[in-house]
Design a protein around this motif. Structure first.
Motif, PDB file in Angstrom:
ATOM      1  N   ALA A 170       0.834  -1.222   0.000  1.00  0.00           N
ATOM      2  CA  ALA A 170       0.000   0.000   0.000  1.00  0.00           C
ATOM      3  C   ALA A 170       0.859   1.258   0.000  1.00  0.00           C
ATOM      4  O   ALA A 170       0.547   2.245  -0.687  1.00  0.00           O
ATOM      5  N   VAL A 171       1.979   1.225   0.742  1.00  0.00           N
ATOM      6  CA  VAL A 171       2.795   2.437   0.847  1.00  0.00           C
ATOM      7  C   VAL A 171       3.397   2.813  -0.524  1.00  0.00           C
ATOM      8  O   VAL A 171       3.531   3.993  -0.840  1.00  0.00           O
ATOM      9  N   TRP A 172       3.708   1.836  -1.347  1.00  0.00           N
ATOM     10  CA  TRP A 172       4.233   2.127  -2.689  1.00  0.00           C
ATOM     11  C   TRP A 172       3.194   2.883  -3.510  1.00  0.00           C
ATOM     12  O   TRP A 172       3.516   3.876  -4.154  1.00  0.00           O
ATOM     13  N   SER A 173       1.943   2.380  -3.481  1.00  0.00           N
ATOM     14  CA  SER A 173       0.889   3.025  -4.276  1.00  0.00           C
ATOM     15  C   SER A 173       0.626   4.435  -3.779  1.00  0.00           C
ATOM     16  O   SER A 173       0.426   5.358  -4.577  1.00  0.00           O
ATOM     17  N   GLU A 174       0.643   4.607  -2.446  1.00  0.00           N
ATOM     18  CA  GLU A 174       0.388   5.955  -1.891  1.00  0.00           C
ATOM     19  C   GLU A 174       1.473   6.927  -2.328  1.00  0.00           C
ATOM     20  O   GLU A 174       1.203   8.030  -2.795  1.00  0.00           O
ATOM     21  N   VAL A 175       2.720   6.501  -2.170  1.00  0.00           N
ATOM     22  CA  VAL A 175       3.846   7.369  -2.521  1.00  0.00           C
ATOM     23  C   VAL A 175       3.841   7.648  -4.025  1.00  0.00           C
ATOM     24  O   VAL A 175       4.002   8.786  -4.471  1.00  0.00           O
ATOM     25  N   PHE A 176       3.615   6.601  -4.808  1.00  0.00           N
ATOM     26  CA  PHE A 176       3.637   6.762  -6.266  1.00  0.00           C
ATOM     27  C   PHE A 176       2.517   7.710  -6.713  1.00  0.00           C
ATOM     28  O   PHE A 176       2.714   8.558  -7.595  1.00  0.00           O
ATOM     29  N   ASP A 177       1.345   7.565  -6.104  1.00  0.00           N
ATOM     30  CA  ASP A 177       0.212   8.429  -6.479  1.00  0.00           C
ATOM     31  C   ASP A 177       0.541   9.901  -6.191  1.00  0.00           C
ATOM     32  O   ASP A 177       0.229  10.781  -6.994  1.00  0.00           O
ATOM     33  N   ASP A 178       1.211  10.146  -5.063  1.00  0.00           N
ATOM     34  CA  ASP A 178       1.619  11.531  -4.745  1.00  0.00           C
ATOM     35  C   ASP A 178       2.652  12.025  -5.759  1.00  0.00           C
ATOM     36  O   ASP A 178       2.654  13.200  -6.134  1.00  0.00           O
ATOM     37  N   CYS A 179       3.536  11.134  -6.201  1.00  0.00           N
ATOM     38  CA  CYS A 179       4.506  11.528  -7.248  1.00  0.00           C
ATOM     39  C   CYS A 179       3.757  11.981  -8.504  1.00  0.00           C
ATOM     40  O   CYS A 179       4.126  12.974  -9.136  1.00  0.00           O
ATOM     41  N   LEU A 180       2.720  11.240  -8.852  1.00  0.00           N
ATOM     42  CA  LEU A 180       1.950  11.608 -10.052  1.00  0.00           C
ATOM     43  C   LEU A 180       1.272  12.968  -9.853  1.00  0.00           C
ATOM     44  O   LEU A 180       1.247  13.798 -10.765  1.00  0.00           O
ATOM     45  N   ILE A 181       0.734  13.207  -8.670  1.00  0.00           N
ATOM     46  CA  ILE A 181       0.106  14.519  -8.390  1.00  0.00           C
ATOM     47  C   ILE A 181       1.135  15.621  -8.613  1.00  0.00           C
ATOM     48  O   ILE A 181       0.866  16.635  -9.267  1.00  0.00           O
ATOM     49  N   LEU A 182       2.338  15.421  -8.078  1.00  0.00           N
ATOM     50  CA  LEU A 182       3.361  16.479  -8.140  1.00  0.00           C
ATOM     51  C   LEU A 182       3.872  16.722  -9.561  1.00  0.00           C
ATOM     52  O   LEU A 182       4.400  17.790  -9.848  1.00  0.00           O
ATOM     53  N   HIS A 183       3.717  15.733 -10.431  1.00  0.00           N
ATOM     54  CA  HIS A 183       4.183  15.896 -11.817  1.00  0.00           C
ATOM     55  C   HIS A 183       3.057  16.271 -12.776  1.00  0.00           C
ATOM     56  O   HIS A 183       3.303  16.413 -13.974  1.00  0.00           O
ATOM     57  N   ALA A 184       1.852  16.430 -12.242  1.00  0.00           N
ATOM     58  CA  ALA A 184       0.694  16.549 -13.145  1.00  0.00           C
ATOM     59  C   ALA A 184       0.649  17.861 -13.920  1.00  0.00           C
ATOM     60  O   ALA A 184       0.090  17.900 -15.018  1.00  0.00           O
ATOM     61  N   GLU A 185       1.205  18.928 -13.357  1.00  0.00           N
ATOM     62  CA  GLU A 185       1.016  20.219 -14.024  1.00  0.00           C
ATOM     63  C   GLU A 185       2.057  21.203 -13.513  1.00  0.00           C
ATOM     64  O   GLU A 185       2.468  21.140 -12.358  1.00  0.00           O
ATOM     65  N   HIS A 186       2.493  22.119 -14.378  1.00  0.00           N
ATOM     66  CA  HIS A 186       3.436  23.125 -13.913  1.00  0.00           C
ATOM     67  C   HIS A 186       3.501  24.319 -14.857  1.00  0.00           C
ATOM     68  O   HIS A 186       4.523  24.561 -15.496  1.00  0.00           O
ATOM     69  N   THR A 187       2.451  25.051 -14.957  1.00  0.00           N
ATOM     70  CA  THR A 187       2.333  26.302 -15.728  1.00  0.00           C
ATOM     71  C   THR A 187       2.966  26.168 -17.123  1.00  0.00           C
ATOM     72  O   THR A 187       2.838  25.145 -17.774  1.00  0.00           O
ATOM     73  N   MET A 188       3.719  27.198 -17.538  1.00  0.00           N
ATOM     74  CA  MET A 188       4.144  27.269 -18.949  1.00  0.00           C
ATOM     75  C   MET A 188       5.533  26.664 -19.168  1.00  0.00           C
ATOM     76  O   MET A 188       6.459  27.336 -19.601  1.00  0.00           O
ATOM     77  N   ASN A 189       5.659  25.385 -18.837  1.00  0.00           N
ATOM     78  CA  ASN A 189       6.941  24.696 -19.072  1.00  0.00           C
ATOM     79  C   ASN A 189       7.063  24.342 -20.555  1.00  0.00           C
ATOM     80  O   ASN A 189       6.105  24.459 -21.328  1.00  0.00           O
ATOM     81  N   ALA A 190       8.239  23.845 -20.940  1.00  0.00           N
ATOM     82  CA  ALA A 190       8.511  23.630 -22.368  1.00  0.00           C
ATOM     83  C   ALA A 190       7.550  22.628 -23.011  1.00  0.00           C
ATOM     84  O   ALA A 190       7.054  22.861 -24.124  1.00  0.00           O
ATOM     85  N   SER A 191       7.258  21.517 -22.328  1.00  0.00           N
ATOM     86  CA  SER A 191       6.399  20.515 -22.975  1.00  0.00           C
ATOM     87  C   SER A 191       4.953  20.991 -23.079  1.00  0.00           C
ATOM     88  O   SER A 191       4.259  20.695 -24.057  1.00  0.00           O
ATOM     89  N   THR A 192       4.500  21.738 -22.071  1.00  0.00           N
ATOM     90  CA  THR A 192       3.142  22.285 -22.137  1.00  0.00           C
ATOM     91  C   THR A 192       3.046  23.301 -23.264  1.00  0.00           C
ATOM     92  O   THR A 192       2.096  23.299 -24.053  1.00  0.00           O
ATOM     93  N   PHE A 193       4.053  24.147 -23.351  1.00  0.00           N
ATOM     94  CA  PHE A 193       4.058  25.156 -24.421  1.00  0.00           C
ATOM     95  C   PHE A 193       4.108  24.476 -25.791  1.00  0.00           C
ATOM     96  O   PHE A 193       3.402  24.870 -26.722  1.00  0.00           O
ATOM     97  N   THR A 194       4.912  23.432 -25.898  1.00  0.00           N
ATOM     98  CA  THR A 194       4.977  22.673 -27.158  1.00  0.00           C
ATOM     99  C   THR A 194       3.588  22.169 -27.540  1.00  0.00           C
ATOM    100  O   THR A 194       3.147  22.319 -28.685  1.00  0.00           O
ATOM    101  N   GLY A 195       2.905  21.570 -26.555  1.00  0.00           N
ATOM    102  CA  GLY A 195       1.561  21.040 -26.815  1.00  0.00           C
ATOM    103  C   GLY A 195       0.604  22.151 -27.222  1.00  0.00           C
ATOM    104  O   GLY A 195      -0.238  21.973 -28.111  1.00  0.00           O
ATOM    105  N   MET A 196       0.756  23.310 -26.581  1.00  0.00           N
ATOM    106  CA  MET A 196      -0.147  24.424 -26.890  1.00  0.00           C
ATOM    107  C   MET A 196       0.103  24.956 -28.302  1.00  0.00           C
ATOM    108  O   MET A 196      -0.831  25.389 -28.986  1.00  0.00           O
ATOM    109  N   ILE A 197       1.344  24.932 -28.730  1.00  0.00           N
ATOM    110  CA  ILE A 197       1.646  25.373 -30.103  1.00  0.00           C
ATOM    111  C   ILE A 197       0.976  24.407 -31.086  1.00  0.00           C
ATOM    112  O   ILE A 197       0.298  24.822 -32.029  1.00  0.00           O
TER     113      ILE A 197
END
Ligand code: CMC
Length: 378
Positions: A170-197
């Motif tokens: 269970a602890v692996w899934s909890e920790v991993f899920d939080d990792c996914l939350i932290l990587h889910a979004e981050h304003t106007m970074n390069a990959s997001t901007f690429t996708g928006m273009i």
């Protein structure tokens, strides 16, 4: 009208957005106004993805429909698996992911991006299927069959199951899920901007996500998480960390997992990831890489604090994945399967008031040159 040229568009707003916000001086990151610390403490990745995509925390009914829709769409067509089997097994997993996502778009008619219902199902499919593709590639490339998803398992639990064919602690899934939350979004970074273009041309969402994946791969962006763990392994022991840092900086080489265009303090995601790694190691035993990382951070701070350079999101994440037995070259695909919700949120937001990205340039070449025939050239 002439404008100043800003290399890397540093400080130039490229969009108006209500999806996330970074206060780089205070080290605060909010998704739709909610701090990531609070989301990690109380939310799940799937709920956070809904928040990013649709702008509000889902009601009980909305969450259960969203969860059911994503869960039902985790499977990928056997032809996608067949296609992946044809890719070279030594190729980088980000390339396999990009190819598979581009191919996904050929199976689903997503051309009319004005169709709200169709856009919803595209988002469901992409959030649901990226983990299946990543886990499938992890196995296919070593000659094992892909493990189909299990509908009775939650999002992160299922991903780790598809990687190993065993339900994780269970602890692996909890920790991993939080990792996914932290990587889910981050304003106007390069990959997001690429996708928006890409999205600004009204391309379909599969093409948008495939182009973002290409941008995320580079070592100055998502690819840094892979390089951090390679760097920590190269250092080997905490005792070597200081010497390594001093030499690296003297060679004018960057420390991977350090520095950020916006944060001038320690990235709040690095703070949380560090404590998540401690939580994991308490439950499952220590990691030698963690001790090396702490020493690197300590040694780096003597040289880099004054320049506002601190650990970023990529510094502690790989240590967690490494402890879970995940191959180093799969770390950036993990970033992608989380960030897909942010990319899609920006895609949906931009569709409301789309304008083709077509910036200007400052021409620095010559004019009025004559064509010289081949036999007259020196
Ligand atoms: N180690 C040592 N020095 C650094 C570092 C670092 N990691 N990052 C920046 N600097 C120095 C750089 O040498 C330069 O110094 P000077 O002014 O003396 O020439 C100054 O800081 C400005 O650097 P820059 O590269 O022009 O700044 P930027 O805003 O364009 O860079 C960055 C941001 C993330 C590309 C950069 O910090 C970097 O290359 N970091 C290492 C790679 C990394 O960890 N990337 C992950 C970024 S966060 C998550 C993500 O986006 O995926």
């Amino acid at each position: 009208m002439p404008h100043d040229f800003m290399p890397g568009l540093a400080g130039v707003p490229a969009a108006k957005s209500a999806i996330s916000d970074v206060d780089g001086a205070r080290g605060v990151l909010e998704y739709r106004g909610i701090r990531v610390e609070e989301l990690c403490a109380s939310s799940s990745y799937l709920e956070t993805a809904y928040l990013l995509l649709f702008g509000h925390l889902p009601s009980r009914g909305e969450l259960s429909k969203w969860t059911e829709d994503v869960t039902r769409h985790r499977r990928v067509k056997f032809t996608i698996i067949d296609l992946m089997k044809c890719l070279p097994e030594h190729g980088h997993p980000m390339d396999a992911l990009q190819a598979a996502v581009a191919a996904l778009g050929m199976f689903y008619p997503g051309r009319n991006v004005k169709d709200v219902e169709n856009n919803y199902w595209s988002a469901v499919r992409l959030v649901a299927k990226l983990p299946t593709i990543v886990a499938a590639w992890a196995r296919l490339r070593r000659g094992d069959e892909a493990i189909p998803p299990r509908d009775d398992l939650e999002f992160s639990e299922n991903f780790l199951y598809m990687m190993t064919e065993s339900v994780p602690p269970a602890v692996w899934s909890e920790v991993f899920d939080d990792c996914l939350i932290l990587h889910a979004e981050h304003t106007m970074n390069a990959s997001t901007f690429t996708g928006m273009i890409t999205a600004s041309t009204l391309a379909d969402p599969y093409t948008v996500v495939a182009s973002s994946i290409g941008s995320l791969k580079g070592p100055l962006h998502g690819g840094a998480n892979e390089e951090v763990v390679q760097m920590l392994k190269e250092i080997g022991t905490p005792g070597h960390a200081r010497e390594f840092v001093v030499q690296r900086l003297a060679d004018k080489r960057k420390l991977m997992g350090f520095g950020h265009r916006v944060y001038k303090v320690k990235d709040p995601r690095a703070v949380i990831l560090q404590s998540l790694s401690v939580k994991l190691f308490k439950a499952c035993g220590s990691s030698p890489l963690y001790d090396v990382a702490v020493e690197v951070e300590r040694a780096a701070s003597e040289h880099l604090d004054a320049k506002g350079i601190y650990p970023n999101v990529d510094f502690y994440s790989g240590i967690i994945y490494d402890k879970m037995g995940i191959d180093v070259d799969l770390f950036t695909p993990l970033f992608a399967m989380a960030r897909v919700s942010g990319w899609l949120a920006h895609w949906l937001e931009q569709l409301h008031e789309n304008k083709l990205f077509r910036p200007d340039q400052i021409y620095s070449g010559e004019h009025n040159r004559s064509y010289v025939p081949l036999n007259e050239r020196s």
